[in-house]
Scaffold this motif. Structure first.
Motif, mmCIF file in Angstrom:
data_model
loop_
_atom_site.group_PDB
_atom_site.id
_atom_site.type_symbol
_atom_site.label_atom_id
_atom_site.label_comp_id
_atom_site.label_asym_id
_atom_site.label_seq_id
_atom_site.Cartn_x
_atom_site.Cartn_y
_atom_site.Cartn_z
ATOM 1 N N PRO A 41 0.799 -1.217 0.000
ATOM 2 C CA PRO A 41 0.000 0.000 0.000
ATOM 3 C C PRO A 41 0.832 1.268 0.000
ATOM 4 O O PRO A 41 2.004 1.266 0.414
ATOM 5 N N TYR A 42 0.182 2.370 -0.424
ATOM 6 C CA TYR A 42 0.731 3.692 -0.182
ATOM 7 C C TYR A 42 0.253 4.131 1.197
ATOM 8 O O TYR A 42 -0.959 4.185 1.441
ATOM 9 N N PRO A 43 1.151 4.424 2.140
ATOM 10 C CA PRO A 43 0.723 4.755 3.498
ATOM 11 C C PRO A 43 0.306 6.219 3.627
ATOM 12 O O PRO A 43 1.121 7.081 3.920
ATOM 13 N N TYR A 79 5.815 -0.888 1.970
ATOM 14 C CA TYR A 79 5.116 0.369 1.756
ATOM 15 C C TYR A 79 5.645 1.052 0.494
ATOM 16 O O TYR A 79 6.863 1.200 0.310
ATOM 17 N N ASP A 80 4.726 1.475 -0.348
ATOM 18 C CA ASP A 80 5.043 2.185 -1.585
ATOM 19 C C ASP A 80 4.992 3.675 -1.272
ATOM 20 O O ASP A 80 3.945 4.308 -1.387
ATOM 21 N N THR A 81 6.114 4.276 -0.861
ATOM 22 C CA THR A 81 6.063 5.564 -0.169
ATOM 23 C C THR A 81 6.417 6.786 -1.009
ATOM 24 O O THR A 81 6.131 7.911 -0.584
ATOM 25 N N LEU A 84 3.397 11.759 -5.404
ATOM 26 C CA LEU A 84 2.912 13.132 -5.307
ATOM 27 C C LEU A 84 2.212 13.508 -4.002
ATOM 28 O O LEU A 84 2.351 14.636 -3.538
ATOM 29 N N PRO A 85 1.397 12.618 -3.387
ATOM 30 C CA PRO A 85 0.681 13.057 -2.189
ATOM 31 C C PRO A 85 1.602 13.610 -1.104
ATOM 32 O O PRO A 85 1.332 14.673 -0.539
ATOM 33 N N ALA A 86 2.692 12.885 -0.811
ATOM 34 C CA ALA A 86 3.620 13.346 0.226
ATOM 35 C C ALA A 86 4.318 14.631 -0.198
ATOM 36 O O ALA A 86 4.550 15.535 0.612
ATOM 37 N N GLU A 87 4.646 14.736 -1.489
ATOM 38 C CA GLU A 87 5.311 15.946 -1.976
ATOM 39 C C GLU A 87 4.375 17.155 -1.926
ATOM 40 O O GLU A 87 4.764 18.252 -1.509
ATOM 41 N N GLU A 103 6.131 8.912 9.728
ATOM 42 C CA GLU A 103 4.981 8.896 10.642
ATOM 43 C C GLU A 103 3.858 8.025 10.093
ATOM 44 O O GLU A 103 3.236 7.244 10.827
ATOM 45 N N ASN A 104 3.590 8.165 8.787
ATOM 46 C CA ASN A 104 2.500 7.392 8.175
ATOM 47 C C ASN A 104 2.798 5.893 8.189
ATOM 48 O O ASN A 104 1.902 5.071 8.420
ATOM 49 N N VAL A 105 4.055 5.543 7.935
ATOM 50 C CA VAL A 105 4.454 4.130 7.951
ATOM 51 C C VAL A 105 4.282 3.552 9.352
ATOM 52 O O VAL A 105 3.765 2.437 9.533
ATOM 53 N N ALA A 106 4.710 4.313 10.356
ATOM 54 C CA ALA A 106 4.574 3.846 11.740
ATOM 55 C C ALA A 106 3.106 3.627 12.090
ATOM 56 O O ALA A 106 2.755 2.651 12.779
ATOM 57 N N ASN A 107 2.247 4.503 11.626
ATOM 58 C CA ASN A 107 0.816 4.378 11.889
ATOM 59 C C ASN A 107 0.233 3.153 11.190
ATOM 60 O O ASN A 107 -0.543 2.387 11.774
ATOM 61 N N PHE A 108 0.625 2.947 9.932
ATOM 62 C CA PHE A 108 0.155 1.778 9.168
ATOM 63 C C PHE A 108 0.581 0.480 9.851
ATOM 64 O O PHE A 108 -0.189 -0.465 9.963
#
Length: 790
Positions: A41-43, A79-81, A84-87, A103-108
């Motif tokens: 997934p994208y986290p 994780y496919d990290t 564009l969303p993060a940028e 942070e998002n990876v840790a939450n996932f």
């Protein structure tokens, strides 16, 4: 009696699994292996949604199912990290994409652990980790060495807001799929992977894949191989000739006009002065549409160029039109229109009053040169954005491209303050002035000698699909510092046995197949297809059937379901029960409650003497509490029963076969039916052990608790055919076609019609409808039916 408290049970078992790491995968000589994975997934900042839960739980059910059969199972996670969303979030907030992603990876990860997934967490990967993208860059360089990574100028979709190139499928109604702004076509120098080099093999091997037919069809259509011929048409007035591609050169006598794509390279040289303004306006409008939209558009549009060509067969003058239903990337970007034989050409001819001539077929190759073309284009892989894998290329003072030496990998993403790209077409990396300069060995093209030279780094980054084209192989040795994947581990674990997803039916799956074939050719992989079996599941929609979205306020948060008291096992089991795996399904809160009640009934079958508090230490061996348990009057009894034995083995067979066939909803339904029967006829300890084992893939926390209390292991049970044949049968009794009674009879009695009819007529429920006499009786043995006509 202690009540079912799922959150308490789940917390207990998640701590045990965290400490003991029972799902750690290691190579074992001679042991049959099973490698399963989901499309990673994208986290996002929003965390897991119920669609993720369906995807991950399918993999988990199968992971536990094969593990309980004592196969050596590997189920990693990643994780496919990049993307564009993060940028865009970094541009908006000024926060580093690296920090936000962490942070998002840790939450996932935290959320995935709450769901009790049987993951080997030592095999966790992240595509934006330098340890990972070092090897993405290495993969790029291998393709570059073989001429399969190259640069060329081409028209590309450009989003002026996101300041980046977009793929065809990322343009919707002429607008950017992310920001919604109108896009434009821009001619740019871009990097491509030459996937067309493998077009034939990619197409020819599709049929042999154990994948859903609709996915295989989509792959075939995307590759779009066409065999035909190229035919040259001379143009009046001395303009350059037009070469068309056609799959039916034998219909040339029926060609009454030519059509070129709006992007056709020779269009301006064709257009007459009178038609130029109209043609150029039409071209500009057509360039705003994606190729997908142009193909789907039912209404034919076009403009006459004012030019004429000569049909080489009839020698007649035919008009040349420009129309957006012709694509520049297919064939030559020009077609001969045969309206008598082609429906699209016919629609166009009828709209613009062009002649339709019944064609006289000629010899196939009389007028053309044999040619094979493909709908698939080479893969555009460069993106003008910061948050992506840097392309390991630098340019000398003359603008020539040179590879970064492998011993200088990874090319690290520099830390910058301003992530916003500009209209120059370069990413924000161009602002990292110190990072841009690099000294690398450069080969002099005249002398062939190598010298060190300061060069300028490439500021484009790789499309995220490049990062996800090889991660299935990285999982086999995720922390290997010497190889992209360990050659011994790849032989043991790969290819992936089962791969699960709901997106990327074409692009990702095609790209991973392409890379697999390339790296097999280079000797790095011992197989040519990366995925043995593909499971492609449907989406979970809102209760009203509409797609879930934040803007609509109809998103179901899986953690809300868990924390409301239902627990992870209820959520997991519900998502497997919601419907056939391949179909979309609407979320139904009432059914969630029904699944919770089912699991509660499973728990309540445990004998009161076996129940013990979830707290405290876990015994090392079989629980002594399970020994010598007294029976519970309503639900538990200790003597075997023929009917119960039949139900037990029938359930084992049904659940086992359904999981093999990925019919998870009917497997859960069979378990519910089994529990109902256990409440009706009573359950032995053996029944509870069987139930717990069959339940574990779906509800692992509850099943683990039950097995511990019953003092049993989790090895998958087997059925015996001799117990599948029932000793008794149910016969339906109707009077004048209406159901009046049901008989339980010995199977052997079905051979004796007179006896069955006698038993039916003796039923008190039947006799009150036969007081006026029986006209006739009908016994249908196959249907187990008696119909009494009065």
């Amino acid at each position: 009696m202690e009540r079912y408290e799922p959150l308490k049970i789940e917390e207990k078992w998640q701590k045990i699994w965290e400490q003991e790491k029972p799902y750690k995968a290691v190579e074992k000589d001679g042991a049959p292996k099973m490698y399963l994975a989901e499309m990673f997934p994208y986290p996002s900042g929003a965390g897991l949604h119920v669609g993720h839960v369906r995807n991950f739980t399918i993999v988990d059910v199968l992971t536990r199912f094969y593990g309980q059969q004592r196969l050596n199972v590997m189920r990693p996670f990643g994780y496919d990290t990049f993307g564009l969303p993060a940028e865009n979030y970094a541009i908006k907030t000024g926060r580093s994409p690296k920090d936000v992603t962490a942070e998002n990876v840790a939450n996932f990860r935290k959320q995935a652990k709450r769901l009790g997934y049987a993951i080997d967490w030592d095999r966790e990967i992240n595509t934006s980790d330098p340890e990972y993208y070092k090897w993405t860059q290495w993969c790029f360089l291998q393709l570059y060495k073989k001429g399969l990574a190259y640069q060329k100028e081409s028209y590309q979709w450009w989003c002026p807001v996101d300041q980046t190139v977009l793929a065809n499928e990322q343009v919707e109604n002429g607008c950017c799929w992310r920001c919604g702004h109108e896009v434009e076509k821009k001619k740019m120098k871009q990097w491509f992977f030459k996937i067309t080099e493998y077009a034939d093999e990619l197409l020819d091997e599709v049929d042999a894949l154990d994948w859903p037919e609709k996915i295989k069809t989509m792959q075939k259509n995307w590759i779009g191989r066409s065999t035909g011929a190229e035919i040259e048409f001379k143009v009046e007035g001395g303009a350059p000739h037009i070469t068309v591609f056609t799959t039916r050169p034998d219909t040339i006598y029926g060609a009454t006009f030519l059509v070129v794509a709006p992007e056709y390279a020779g269009l301006e040289a064709l257009v007459s002065d009178d038609a130029r303004e109209e043609v150029m306006a039409y071209k500009a409008e057509a360039m705003k549409k994606s190729e997908i939209e142009r193909q789907e558009n039912k209404e034919k549009t076009g403009v006459f160029t004012g030019a004429y060509a000569i049909n080489p067969a009839t020698k007649e003058k035919i008009p040349i039109w420009v129309a957006d239903y012709v694509l520049s990337g297919y064939g030559t970007g020009a077609i001969m229109a045969v309206p008598a034989m082609d429906e699209r050409d016919k629609e166009f001819a009828e709209k613009f009053d062009l002649p339709i001539v019944e064609t006289e077929l000629c010899e196939f190759d009389k007028f053309g040169t044999p040619k094979t073309t493909y709908r698939m284009r080479d893969w555009l892989i460069s993106r003008q954005r910061y948050w992506g894998c840097p392309i390991p290329i630098a340019y000398d003072k003359d603008g020539n491209a040179h590879p970064i030496p492998e011993d200088q990998l990874p090319v690290m993403l520099p830390e910058i303050d301003d992530y916003k790209p500009d209209s120059s077409g370069r990413s924000a990396l161009a602002k990292a002035k110190d990072w841009l300069k690099v000294e690398i060995p450069v080969v002099d093209p005249e002398t062939g000698e190598t010298h060190m030279e300061e060069c300028t780094r490439e500021t484009d980054t790789l499309d995220g699909y490049a990062c996800s084209s090889w991660y299935l192989w990285r999982y086999v040795s995720p922390h290997d510092a010497e190889h992209a994947w360990d050659p011994v581990a790849i032989k043991y674990w790969a290819p992936t046995d089962i791969y699960v997803g709901a997106d990327h039916a074409v692009a990702h799956l095609l790209y991973v197949r392409f890379w697999c074939k390339f790296f097999a050719d280079e000797g790095y992989l011992p197989f040519r297809e990366p995925i043995k079996k593909l499971i492609y599941h449907g989406y979970i929609n809102a209760p009203d059937g509409k797609k879930m979205s934040k803007s609509k306020g109809n998103v179901i948060d899986p953690l809300d379901v868990i924390n409301d008291g239902y627990g992870a096992d209820t959520l997991r089991t519900y998502e497997m029960f919601i419907g056939p795996v391949e179909l979309d399904a609407a979320w139904d809160p009432r059914s969630v409650g029904g699944v919770y009640r089912f699991l509660n009934r499973c728990y309540n079958l445990l004998n009161a003497d076996v129940i013990n508090s979830c707290s405290g230490s876990r015994p090392a061996g079989p629980s002594p509490r399970a020994a010598g348990a007294n029976s519970r009057a309503a639900a538990l009894r200790n003597s075997p029963n023929q009917e119960l034995t039949h139900i037990r083995h029938k359930t084992i067979k049904k659940v086992t076969e359904d999981i093999y066939k990925c019919q998870f909803n009917t497997a859960v339904a069979a378990l519910m039916e089994y529990v109902n029967e256990l409440y009706k006829v009573g359950a032995t300890k053996e029944d509870l052990i069987i139930l717990s084992k069959l339940l574990k893939p779906f509800a692992p926390h509850l099943a683990s608790e039950m097995l511990e209390r019953l003092g049993a292991d989790d090895e998958w049970p087997k059925w015996e055919e001799k117990y599948l044949v029932a000793d008794t049968a149910e016969v339906v009794v109707q009077v004048n076609g209406k159901l009046r009674a049901k008989l339980m009879v010995d199977v052997t009695d079905l051979e004796d019609e007179a006896k069955i009819v006698e038993m039916a007529l003796a039923e008190k429920k039947v006799q009150k409808y036969t007081t006026e006499g029986v006209k006739k009786t009908i016994f249908v043995k196959k249907a187990k039916l008696v119909n009494i006509v009065v």
